[in-house]
Design a protein around this motif. Structure first.
Motif, mmCIF file in Angstrom:
data_model
loop_
_atom_site.group_PDB
_atom_site.id
_atom_site.type_symbol
_atom_site.label_atom_id
_atom_site.label_comp_id
_atom_site.label_asym_id
_atom_site.label_seq_id
_atom_site.Cartn_x
_atom_site.Cartn_y
_atom_site.Cartn_z
ATOM 1 N N TYR A 81 0.701 -1.305 -0.172
ATOM 2 C CA TYR A 81 -0.018 -0.050 -0.016
ATOM 3 C C TYR A 81 0.964 1.205 -0.206
ATOM 4 N N CYS A 103 -0.648 -4.367 -5.523
ATOM 5 C CA CYS A 103 -0.200 -2.991 -5.298
ATOM 6 C C CYS A 103 -1.078 -2.070 -5.372
ATOM 7 N N VAL A 104 -1.559 -1.503 -4.197
ATOM 8 C CA VAL A 104 -2.676 -0.408 -4.084
ATOM 9 C C VAL A 104 -2.190 0.965 -3.719
ATOM 10 N N VAL A 140 -9.128 -5.605 -0.610
ATOM 11 C CA VAL A 140 -8.771 -4.663 -1.606
ATOM 12 C C VAL A 140 -9.791 -4.528 -2.603
#
Length: 163
Positions: A81, A103-104, A140
Motif C-alpha cells: 500500500y 499493489c494499491v 482490496v
C-alpha cells in the motif's frame, strides 16, 4: 486534465522492463545517471505553494525506491500500500522489480491518479494481471484481475470502503 501538481512527476515514464534498456523518454538523472536532462518546470525545482495540495510534489528517484523495497524485504507474497502514491512509481517498481502480488495506491490529486492509470496501462499485461487471489485480496476493492490499482481519494474514504 488539470496539471497543477504534475510538474514534479514528469520525470518518470514507468519501470524498466526486464530485457529492455529503459522506458522511452526517461530522464537519465532519475535512473542515477549523471546527465542533467530535466523537463521544463514552470514551478521551479522545489517550488510549492501552500494550497496546491496536501504536500509538496516530490517523486522519489528509482534507485531510492529500489532501496526502500529492498530494505522492507518486499516480495511476491506481499500486498503493498502506498498512501499519497503520486504517479504510482513505487507501486510500479514493486510490481515489476519485486513481483508483488498486489499493489494499491491512494492519491487525492485527480491528475496524478490519471497519470498513474496511464503508466499502469503502459505496462505489459503480465505485470498488470493478478496471478492468484487470496483472502487478503478481499480487503482490496479492485478488480480480481488487477494487480496494480490506484484509488482516488483520501485515507479516510478508503478505510470506509473496508468497513
Amino acid at each position: 486534465m488539470s496539471k497543477k501538481n504534475y510538474h514534479a512527476y514528469k520525470d518518470y515514464h514507468g519501470p524498466r522492463i526486464p530485457g529492455t534498456k529503459r522506458p522511452h523518454n526517461t530522464v537519465d538523472a532519475l535512473w542515477g545517471d549523471d546527465d542533467d536532462d530535466t523537463d521544463e518546470n514552470p514551478l521551479g525545482a522545489l517550488a510549492w505553494s501552500e494550497g496546491d495540495s496536501l504536500a509538496p510534489p516530490c517523486g522519489s528517484s528509482v534507485p531510492l525506491i529500489h532501496a526502500m523495497l529492498d530494505f522492507a524485504s518486499v516480495n511476491q507474497e506481499d500486498v503493498l500500500y502506498d498512501l499519497g502514491c503520486g504517479d504510482a512509481r513505487v507501486l510500479l517498481e514493486a510490481a515489476v522489480k519485486k513481483k508483488c502480488r498486489r499493489c494499491v495506491g491512494v492519491e487525492i490529486e485527480e491528475d496524478l491518479v490519471e497519470r498513474s492509470n496511464e503508466l499502469i496501462e503502459s505496462l505489459p499485461l503480465e505485470y498488470r494481471e493478478a496471478k492468484e487471489s487470496s483472502p487478503q485480496d478481499d480487503m482490496v476493492s479492485t478488480s480480481a484481475s488487477s494487480r496494480i490499482h490506484v484509488v482516488h481519494g483520501d485515507l479516510k474514504r478508503v478505510l470506509q470502503e473496508f468497513e
